[in-house]
Design a protein around this motif. Structure first.
Motif, short mmCIF file in Angstrom:
data_model
loop_
_atom_site.label_atom_id
_atom_site.label_comp_id
_atom_site.label_asym_id
_atom_site.label_seq_id
_atom_site.Cartn_x
_atom_site.Cartn_y
_atom_site.Cartn_z
N HIS A 1 0.80 -1.24 0.00
CA HIS A 1 0.00 0.00 0.00
C HIS A 1 0.83 1.28 0.00
O HIS A 1 0.26 2.37 0.18
CB HIS A 1 -0.93 0.01 1.22
N TYR B 1 -3.54 -0.81 11.25
CA TYR B 1 -4.34 -0.48 10.07
C TYR B 1 -4.93 0.91 10.18
O TYR B 1 -4.95 1.68 9.21
CB TYR B 1 -5.50 -1.48 9.91
N LEU C 1 -4.16 4.09 7.85
CA LEU C 1 -5.27 4.73 7.13
C LEU C 1 -5.13 6.25 7.19
O LEU C 1 -5.37 6.94 6.20
CB LEU C 1 -6.60 4.30 7.74
N TYR D 1 -8.27 0.29 0.36
CA TYR D 1 -7.37 -0.18 1.41
C TYR D 1 -8.15 -0.86 2.53
O TYR D 1 -7.82 -1.97 2.96
CB TYR D 1 -6.58 1.01 1.96
N LEU D 2 -9.21 -0.20 3.01
CA LEU D 2 -10.01 -0.77 4.08
C LEU D 2 -10.67 -2.07 3.65
O LEU D 2 -10.73 -3.03 4.42
CB LEU D 2 -11.07 0.23 4.53
N ALA E 1 -8.51 5.14 0.06
CA ALA E 1 -8.78 4.66 1.42
C ALA E 1 -9.82 3.55 1.45
O ALA E 1 -9.69 2.57 2.20
CB ALA E 1 -9.24 5.83 2.30
#
Length: 354
Positions: free
Chosen positions: A64, A141, A145, A77-78, A74
């Motif tokens: 990432h 995480y 973020l 990614y989540l 975002a």
């Protein structure tokens, strides 16, 4: 963009999961036999967790890094992180809750406690025994973020976190409860070690990668031997977390560099073991407990040597995790990602999470 697996990392992840199984199986046998099977052989097995934390830091940056400072990324990614961690964890949580409900000597968790456990927020009283590591993972995480949403704020937050975690080297302290207690854990230092390793391999060809691999693995095993001999405290912030973390970091750089240069061939059985490592990690305690109850029900505890029982429990933990991976984890992950994204997605390289 889909990235191929780095098979060496997959194999190392599988071996780290096996170390944890060896550790917990030995302590389970010791509870009713009064002694660790094979002496102190498995005493350092808990350090598989150290490798997992370093690996998590490595993978997040490796996969990432290009998302940093790009708020539009975002959501993706989540989606990738949470679908990898949560669905199978919820299965493990449901399984452990059912076991508690069927036990006449233990209380069923309240709905509020179940909800907190399902969210993986750092709390005391985790229902899934190994969930404390996932609490730290989810904190990592969340901080990363912020780095995706805003590079400057995220970098400042990471720096503050690194300083807080580094303070644990001078002695673990009570910070007044969660989540600060988890953020200040000495294990969090290892996320930064993994991040540094990924930053390096992304920018330069690894010099003498096989030497680095040998050095990292050797240092890891030497430290484990010193712990088994009671020369080093394997649970201490210093030197254990630093020594094991740095050893894992060097080994990871060596693995990635060796494979990139075509100097590492990994047996497929070890790659498969790594592929099932998250399921092994989440379910090995359940499998060990079930195998132990079978041994007890058959009246074999006082008949079969403790060492033989230990081998059975280790096999149960590993095989049980592999079965769960194939029958539950893979179909569930494919289903969840299809529902979330509208298409199936292959797993990224050595996906983070146990």
């Amino acid at each position: 963009m889909h990235q191929p697996k780095i098979e060496g990392i997959e194999a190392a992840r599988g071996l780290a999961a096996v170390l944890v199984v060896l550790y917990h199986a030995a302590r389970h046998v010791a509870q009713y036999s009064g002694a660790l099977p094979f002496g102190n052989f498995s005493a350092f097995g808990h350090v598989g967790v150290d490798f997992f934390f370093v690996l998590s830091g490595f993978i997040i940056v490796f996969v990432h890094e290009r998302d940093i400072g790009k708020p539009a990324h975002a959501g993706r990614y989540l989606q990738r992180r949470l679908t990898r961690i949560l669905p199978l964890y919820w299965v493990a949580l449901a399984t452990e809750t059912a076991i508690l409900a069927l036990s006449p000597t233990r209380d069923v968790p309240s709905p509020g406690l179940l909800l907190l456990n399902a969210s993986l927020v750092p709390i005391d009283g985790a229902i899934v025994g190994v969930a404390w590591t996932l609490h730290l993972e989810m904190l990592f995480y969340a901080v990363f973020l912020v780095l995706i949403l805003n590079r400057t704020i995220g970098a400042a937050l990471l720096l503050a976190w690194a300083c807080l975690a580094a303070s644990s080297l001078f002695g673990e302290r009570d910070w007044g409860g969660e989540p600060l207690d988890s953020l200040a854990s000495s294990y969090c230092i290892q996320f930064f070690m993994g991040m540094a390793a990924a930053w390096f391999v992304r920018r330069a060809a690894v010099p003498r990668p096989q030497v680095l691999l040998l050095a990292g693995v050797s240092a890891f095993l030497v430290a484990g031997t010193l712990q088994n001999l009671d020369v080093m405290d394997g649970y201490a912030a210093w030197p254990a977390r630093v020594v094991y973390g740095l050893s894992a970091m060097v080994a990871l750089v060596g693995i990635v560099g060796s494979e990139a240069q075509g100097r590492l061939r990994v047996p497929s059985v070890l790659v498969g073991l790594g592929d099932a490592s998250y399921a092994i990690y989440l379910f090995h305690l359940v499998a060990i407990g079930m195998a132990s109850q079978v041994i007890r029900a058959l009246g074999l505890r006082g008949v079969v040597p403790a060492e033989a029982q230990y081998v059975v429990l280790v096999a149960a933990g590993i095989i049980g995790g592999i079965v769960i991976s194939r029958l539950v984890e893979k179909p569930l992950l494919a289903l969840v990602r299809r529902l979330v994204t509208g298409r199936g997605e292959g797993l990224v390289v050595a996906t983070a999470g146990r």
